[in-house]
Scaffold this motif. Structure first.
Motif, PDB file in Angstrom:
ATOM      1  N   ALA A 101       0.832  -1.211   0.000  1.00  0.00           N
ATOM      2  CA  ALA A 101       0.000   0.000   0.000  1.00  0.00           C
ATOM      3  C   ALA A 101       0.860   1.252   0.000  1.00  0.00           C
ATOM      4  O   ALA A 101       0.481   2.272  -0.592  1.00  0.00           O
ATOM      5  N   ALA A 102       2.002   1.201   0.655  1.00  0.00           N
ATOM      6  CA  ALA A 102       2.904   2.353   0.664  1.00  0.00           C
ATOM      7  C   ALA A 102       3.455   2.629  -0.730  1.00  0.00           C
ATOM      8  O   ALA A 102       3.733   3.780  -1.099  1.00  0.00           O
ATOM      9  N   VAL A 104       1.961   1.353  -3.867  1.00  0.00           N
ATOM     10  CA  VAL A 104       0.985   1.494  -4.961  1.00  0.00           C
ATOM     11  C   VAL A 104      -0.399   1.925  -4.487  1.00  0.00           C
ATOM     12  O   VAL A 104      -1.342   1.963  -5.285  1.00  0.00           O
ATOM     13  N   GLY A 105      -0.565   2.226  -3.202  1.00  0.00           N
ATOM     14  CA  GLY A 105      -1.830   2.751  -2.711  1.00  0.00           C
ATOM     15  C   GLY A 105      -2.714   1.752  -2.009  1.00  0.00           C
ATOM     16  O   GLY A 105      -3.494   2.107  -1.127  1.00  0.00           O
ATOM     17  N   ILE A 106      -2.617   0.473  -2.376  1.00  0.00           N
ATOM     18  CA  ILE A 106      -3.420  -0.563  -1.746  1.00  0.00           C
ATOM     19  C   ILE A 106      -2.638  -1.865  -1.754  1.00  0.00           C
ATOM     20  O   ILE A 106      -1.891  -2.157  -2.693  1.00  0.00           O
ATOM     21  N   GLY A 107      -2.789  -2.640  -0.693  1.00  0.00           N
ATOM     22  CA  GLY A 107      -2.175  -3.950  -0.613  1.00  0.00           C
ATOM     23  C   GLY A 107      -3.187  -4.955  -0.102  1.00  0.00           C
ATOM     24  O   GLY A 107      -3.885  -4.688   0.877  1.00  0.00           O
ATOM     25  N   MET A 108      -3.303  -6.093  -0.777  1.00  0.00           N
ATOM     26  CA  MET A 108      -4.247  -7.140  -0.379  1.00  0.00           C
ATOM     27  C   MET A 108      -3.524  -8.473  -0.405  1.00  0.00           C
ATOM     28  O   MET A 108      -2.878  -8.819  -1.396  1.00  0.00           O
ATOM     29  N   VAL A 109      -3.634  -9.231   0.703  1.00  0.00           N
ATOM     30  CA  VAL A 109      -2.921 -10.494   0.828  1.00  0.00           C
ATOM     31  C   VAL A 109      -3.868 -11.549   1.368  1.00  0.00           C
ATOM     32  O   VAL A 109      -4.595 -11.309   2.344  1.00  0.00           O
ATOM     33  N   THR A 110      -3.866 -12.725   0.750  1.00  0.00           N
ATOM     34  CA  THR A 110      -4.630 -13.860   1.270  1.00  0.00           C
ATOM     35  C   THR A 110      -3.669 -14.912   1.794  1.00  0.00           C
ATOM     36  O   THR A 110      -2.537 -15.048   1.310  1.00  0.00           O
ATOM     37  N   MET A 132      -3.094   4.355   7.372  1.00  0.00           N
ATOM     38  CA  MET A 132      -3.814   3.503   6.437  1.00  0.00           C
ATOM     39  C   MET A 132      -5.050   2.915   7.108  1.00  0.00           C
ATOM     40  O   MET A 132      -5.128   2.826   8.333  1.00  0.00           O
ATOM     41  N   ILE A 133      -6.008   2.525   6.286  1.00  0.00           N
ATOM     42  CA  ILE A 133      -7.184   1.794   6.745  1.00  0.00           C
ATOM     43  C   ILE A 133      -6.887   0.308   6.607  1.00  0.00           C
ATOM     44  O   ILE A 133      -6.465  -0.149   5.534  1.00  0.00           O
ATOM     45  N   ALA A 267      -5.980  -6.467   4.168  1.00  0.00           N
ATOM     46  CA  ALA A 267      -5.806  -5.409   3.181  1.00  0.00           C
ATOM     47  C   ALA A 267      -5.456  -4.114   3.884  1.00  0.00           C
ATOM     48  O   ALA A 267      -5.852  -3.882   5.028  1.00  0.00           O
ATOM     49  N   ALA A 268      -4.684  -3.284   3.201  1.00  0.00           N
ATOM     50  CA  ALA A 268      -4.333  -1.956   3.698  1.00  0.00           C
ATOM     51  C   ALA A 268      -4.609  -0.943   2.591  1.00  0.00           C
ATOM     52  O   ALA A 268      -4.200  -1.137   1.442  1.00  0.00           O
TER      53      ALA A 268
END
Length: 345
Positions: A101-102, A104-110, A132-133, A267-268
């Motif tokens: 997220a830092a 590219v703006g968003i980070g999502m990990v499963t 961040m949220i 997610a962040a």
């Protein structure tokens, strides 16, 4: 009352005796004790530690997992948790989401092939210090019937969202998509108190709409309890969690392959990608104060926002200590004695 630091050091020592590396043991202890400090006793030391010890001793949980990246893009990743305990592996996945997220703006990990992650909001709250949220979901083994169903097909499937603010305590929502977290049934059984109407279904899936004793084996209802009260909404949310935190991992979902498998999603969202963080946090303070200053209904003392009761409880318990049931203290004494650990309480 047990001081949080004493409880944390003892829990970490128990984890190390299970073969968990010291740094991971400290992390796992921090997740459990913070749940107790915030008053989320259903996911704290009392309810969860013995379950984790049983998982380690039975071989269901890997004390030294070698997590690996299965798929990755600049904003996403899918991880194989290698049967690692979620309270230890999920914070690491959230760290990865925050790094993405830092950039590219968003980070999502499963995370697939995973085990229980404890208090979901712990992982979501890791994003707060980065402006961040944070979001966390987990697809759990089945214990909940779908609306109109007679068989458990879904887990309690919680959703946690943490939003930063400036001076007000952050907004932290953390709730099961079932009527109640399953661990609260265990707490009610330990304390000998009745369960509320609408928590459980009978053996045919019919909602039990009167007070009931806490059984050893039970089936939960989705949030809303009955179709007339909105159970289809809880059912839909639970399905969403099963898909995002289960099916999307590629390792199965709550009901397949079932216990002890869990799937997790974190997610962040980088606030700077949408607004100036200082402006956003000032507006969040304004929004939180608006909600909390709402005129209360007759007979009610005040209006609360998500995360406020937990923040208030944390202030108290960091000073006064964490209450532990006598049966839990006895378990600690017995377990520490067997493992050769000094128990300071």
């Amino acid at each position: 009352m047990v001081p949080g630091d004493d409880l944390k050091s003892t829990v970490a020592a128990v984890f190390e005796k299970m073969g968990v590396p010291p740094e991971d043991a400290q992390l796992g202890a921090d997740v459990l004790v913070l749940a107790d400090l915030r008053g989320v006793d259903s996911h704290g030391v009392s309810n969860m530690l013995r379950s984790y010890v049983n998982g380690y001793t039975s071989g269901q949980i890997n004390p030294n997992p070698q997590m690996r990246v299965v798929r990755e893009t600049p904003s996403t990743a899918s991880l194989d948790s290698d049967r690692g305990l979620g309270i230890i592996t999920t914070p690491k996945a959230m760290d990865m989401a925050i790094r993405k997220a830092a950039e590219v703006g968003i980070g999502m990990v499963t995370l697939g092939n995973a085990r229980h992650l404890g208090m979901a909001s712990y992982h979501a709250m890791k994003a707060l210090e980065h402006d961040m949220i944070g979001v966390c979901m987990t697809s759990c083994p089945p214990s909940v019937v779908p609306t109109f169903g007679a068989e458990p097909r879904l887990g309690t499937n919680p959703i946690a969202i943490a939003v930063p603010s400036r001076n007000e305590p952050p907004f932290v929502f953390d709730a099961a998509t079932s009527t109640v977290a399953g661990n609260k049934v265990g707490i009610a059984r330990r304390l000998g108190v009745k369960l509320e109407p609408g928590w459980l279904a009978d053996s045919e899936g019919t909602p039990i709409m009167e007070e009931a004793d806490a059984p050893d084996n039970y089936t939960l209802l989705t949030l809303g309890s009955t179709r007339e009260l909105g159970s289809h909404k809880g059912y839909g949310l639970s399905c969403m969690v099963d898909i995002l935190a289960g099916v999307l991992t590629g390792f199965g979902y709550g009901a397949v392959p079932g216990r002890p498998n869990f799937g997790h999603y974190v997610a962040a969202y980088n606030v700077a990608g949408f607004d100036d963080p200082d402006h956003f946090k000032d507006q969040m303070d304004e929004w939180l104060r608006m909600m909390k200053t709402t005129r209360p209904a007759p007979g009610e003392e005040r209006v609360l926002v998500a995360g406020q009761p937990e923040a208030e409880m944390e202030e108290i318990r960091r000073v006064e200590g964490i209450p532990l049931h006598e049966e839990v203290v006895d378990w600690f004494h017995d377990t520490c004695g067997e493992l050769g650990i000094d128990c300071p309480f």
